[in-house]
Design a protein around this motif. Structure first.
Motif, PDB file in Angstrom:
ATOM      1  N   ILE A  25       0.874  -1.171   0.000  1.00 50.35           N
ATOM      2  CA  ILE A  25       0.000   0.000   0.000  1.00 50.35           C
ATOM      3  C   ILE A  25       0.911   1.221   0.000  1.00 50.35           C
ATOM      4  O   ILE A  25       1.856   1.300   0.794  1.00 50.35           O
ATOM      5  N   GLU A  26       0.637   2.165  -0.896  1.00 52.16           N
ATOM      6  CA  GLU A  26       1.419   3.395  -0.961  1.00 52.16           C
ATOM      7  C   GLU A  26       0.491   4.588  -0.817  1.00 52.16           C
ATOM      8  O   GLU A  26      -0.608   4.603  -1.383  1.00 52.16           O
ATOM      9  N   VAL A  27       0.948   5.579  -0.036  1.00 48.56           N
ATOM     10  CA  VAL A  27       0.171   6.793   0.176  1.00 48.56           C
ATOM     11  C   VAL A  27       1.097   7.981  -0.047  1.00 48.56           C
ATOM     12  O   VAL A  27       2.208   8.025   0.499  1.00 48.56           O
ATOM     13  N   TRP A  28       0.652   8.948  -0.855  1.00 47.76           N
ATOM     14  CA  TRP A  28       1.419  10.156  -1.103  1.00 47.76           C
ATOM     15  C   TRP A  28       0.845  11.284  -0.255  1.00 47.76           C
ATOM     16  O   TRP A  28      -0.357  11.569  -0.312  1.00 47.76           O
ATOM     17  N   LEU A  29       1.712  11.906   0.557  1.00 50.55           N
ATOM     18  CA  LEU A  29       1.308  12.975   1.470  1.00 50.55           C
ATOM     19  C   LEU A  29       2.066  14.252   1.131  1.00 50.55           C
ATOM     20  O   LEU A  29       3.303  14.253   1.089  1.00 50.55           O
ATOM     21  N   ASP A  30       1.329  15.326   0.882  1.00 50.02           N
ATOM     22  CA  ASP A  30       1.930  16.631   0.632  1.00 50.02           C
ATOM     23  C   ASP A  30       1.570  17.562   1.777  1.00 50.02           C
ATOM     24  O   ASP A  30       0.399  17.642   2.175  1.00 50.02           O
ATOM     25  N   GLU A  31       2.571  18.249   2.291  1.00 48.00           N
ATOM     26  CA  GLU A  31       2.325  19.202   3.364  1.00 48.00           C
ATOM     27  C   GLU A  31       1.349  20.271   2.875  1.00 48.00           C
ATOM     28  O   GLU A  31       1.429  20.720   1.736  1.00 48.00           O
ATOM     29  N   LYS A  32       0.436  20.647   3.739  1.00 44.40           N
ATOM     30  CA  LYS A  32      -0.502  21.714   3.387  1.00 44.40           C
ATOM     31  C   LYS A  32       0.273  23.015   3.237  1.00 44.40           C
ATOM     32  O   LYS A  32       1.233  23.270   3.956  1.00 44.40           O
ATOM     33  N   HIS A  33      -0.156  23.842   2.305  1.00 47.12           N
ATOM     34  CA  HIS A  33       0.555  25.075   1.962  1.00 47.12           C
ATOM     35  C   HIS A  33       0.029  26.224   2.824  1.00 47.12           C
ATOM     36  O   HIS A  33      -0.861  26.963   2.421  1.00 47.12           O
ATOM     37  N   TYR A  34       0.579  26.319   4.027  1.00 46.64           N
ATOM     38  CA  TYR A  34       0.183  27.430   4.881  1.00 46.64           C
ATOM     39  C   TYR A  34       1.373  27.863   5.725  1.00 46.64           C
ATOM     40  O   TYR A  34       2.272  27.082   6.019  1.00 46.64           O
ATOM     41  N   LEU A  35       1.383  29.135   6.075  1.00 51.80           N
ATOM     42  CA  LEU A  35       2.432  29.694   6.922  1.00 51.80           C
ATOM     43  C   LEU A  35       1.979  29.702   8.371  1.00 51.80           C
ATOM     44  O   LEU A  35       0.794  29.903   8.652  1.00 51.80           O
ATOM     45  N   GLU A  36       2.949  29.516   9.271  1.00 49.29           N
ATOM     46  CA  GLU A  36       2.633  29.716  10.685  1.00 49.29           C
ATOM     47  C   GLU A  36       2.289  31.191  10.879  1.00 49.29           C
ATOM     48  O   GLU A  36       2.747  32.060  10.134  1.00 49.29           O
ATOM     49  N   ARG A  37       1.493  31.466  11.870  1.00 50.44           N
ATOM     50  CA  ARG A  37       0.968  32.817  12.101  1.00 50.44           C
ATOM     51  C   ARG A  37       2.063  33.886  12.151  1.00 50.44           C
ATOM     52  O   ARG A  37       1.948  34.925  11.513  1.00 50.44           O
ATOM     53  N   SER A  38       3.149  33.621  12.877  1.00 54.34           N
ATOM     54  CA  SER A  38       4.213  34.626  13.004  1.00 54.34           C
ATOM     55  C   SER A  38       4.885  34.906  11.659  1.00 54.34           C
ATOM     56  O   SER A  38       5.234  36.047  11.355  1.00 54.34           O
ATOM     57  N   ASP A  39       5.065  33.860  10.831  1.00 56.18           N
ATOM     58  CA  ASP A  39       5.668  34.053   9.515  1.00 56.18           C
ATOM     59  C   ASP A  39       4.720  34.804   8.581  1.00 56.18           C
ATOM     60  O   ASP A  39       5.137  35.643   7.785  1.00 56.18           O
ATOM     61  N   TYR A  40       3.436  34.508   8.687  1.00 55.37           N
ATOM     62  CA  TYR A  40       2.449  35.200   7.868  1.00 55.37           C
ATOM     63  C   TYR A  40       2.415  36.686   8.209  1.00 55.37           C
ATOM     64  O   TYR A  40       2.409  37.544   7.332  1.00 55.37           O
ATOM     65  N   LYS A  41       2.426  36.986   9.501  1.00 52.58           N
ATOM     66  CA  LYS A  41       2.366  38.380   9.946  1.00 52.58           C
ATOM     67  C   LYS A  41       3.606  39.170   9.555  1.00 52.58           C
ATOM     68  O   LYS A  41       3.529  40.361   9.297  1.00 52.58           O
ATOM     69  N   SER A  42       4.766  38.506   9.532  1.00 54.20           N
ATOM     70  CA  SER A  42       6.000  39.224   9.194  1.00 54.20           C
ATOM     71  C   SER A  42       5.976  39.718   7.754  1.00 54.20           C
ATOM     72  O   SER A  42       6.573  40.742   7.428  1.00 54.20           O
ATOM     73  N   GLY A  43       5.301  38.996   6.871  1.00 59.45           N
ATOM     74  CA  GLY A  43       5.210  39.404   5.481  1.00 59.45           C
ATOM     75  C   GLY A  43       6.488  39.202   4.682  1.00 59.45           C
ATOM     76  O   GLY A  43       6.576  39.612   3.531  1.00 59.45           O
ATOM     77  N   THR A  44       7.491  38.563   5.284  1.00 65.70           N
ATOM     78  CA  THR A  44       8.772  38.382   4.589  1.00 65.70           C
ATOM     79  C   THR A  44       9.034  36.945   4.178  1.00 65.70           C
ATOM     80  O   THR A  44      10.055  36.661   3.567  1.00 65.70           O
ATOM     81  N   VAL A  45       8.130  36.030   4.507  1.00 66.01           N
ATOM     82  CA  VAL A  45       8.346  34.609   4.205  1.00 66.01           C
ATOM     83  C   VAL A  45       7.521  34.229   2.978  1.00 66.01           C
ATOM     84  O   VAL A  45       6.326  34.517   2.907  1.00 66.01           O
TER      85      VAL A  45
END
Length: 100
Positions: free
Chosen positions: A16-36
Motif C-alpha cells: 500500500i502506498e500513500v502520497w502525502l503533501d504538506e498543506k501550503h500554509y504559513l505559521e501565524r508569526s511568519d504570515y504576519k511578518s510578510g517576509t516569508v
C-alpha cells in the motif's frame, strides 16, 4: 491530517502506498511578518510505516520549503505533535520531520 493532504494512494496485492503533501500554509508569526515566501518543496522521502492488512505501507512525504527574505534563511516546518495517544513514530519518520 492537520498538516498533510493525501495527494494519491495505490493498493495492490503486494503493498500500500500513500502520497502525502504538506498543506501550503504559513505559521501565524511568519504570515504576519510578510517576509516569508514559498520556495518549492523538498524531495520526496519514502518511509515504510506499520503494515496494514498484512501488507507493507509506504508513505511518500513532501514538505514545503520556505524562504525568509529578511534573513535569507530557507527552512521547513517541523511537527512535534504527530502521534496519536498510544502510538509511536518510527525513528526514521521523526528524523525526516525534523529535517530542514
Amino acid at each position: 491530517m492537520e498538516y498533510f493532504d493525501i495527494s494519491g494512494w495505490h493498493d495492490d496485492s503486494v503493498k500500500i502506498e500513500v502520497w502525502l503533501d504538506e498543506k501550503h500554509y504559513l505559521e501565524r508569526s511568519d504570515y504576519k511578518s510578510g517576509t516569508v515566501i514559498s520556495h518549492g518543496s523538498t524531495g520526496e522521502k519514502v518511509i515504510q510505516n506499520f503494515p496494514l492488512c498484512g501488507k507493507p505501507v509506504y508513505l511518500h512525504v513532501r514538505h514545503y520549503r520556505w524562504y525568509d527574505k529578511t534573513t535569507g534563511e530557507t527552512f521547513s516546518y517541523t511537527y512535534d505533535d504527530l502521534t496519536a495517544e498510544g502510538t509511536k513514530l518510527t525513528p526514521e519518520f521523526v528524523a525526516f520531520l525534523k529535517e530542514d
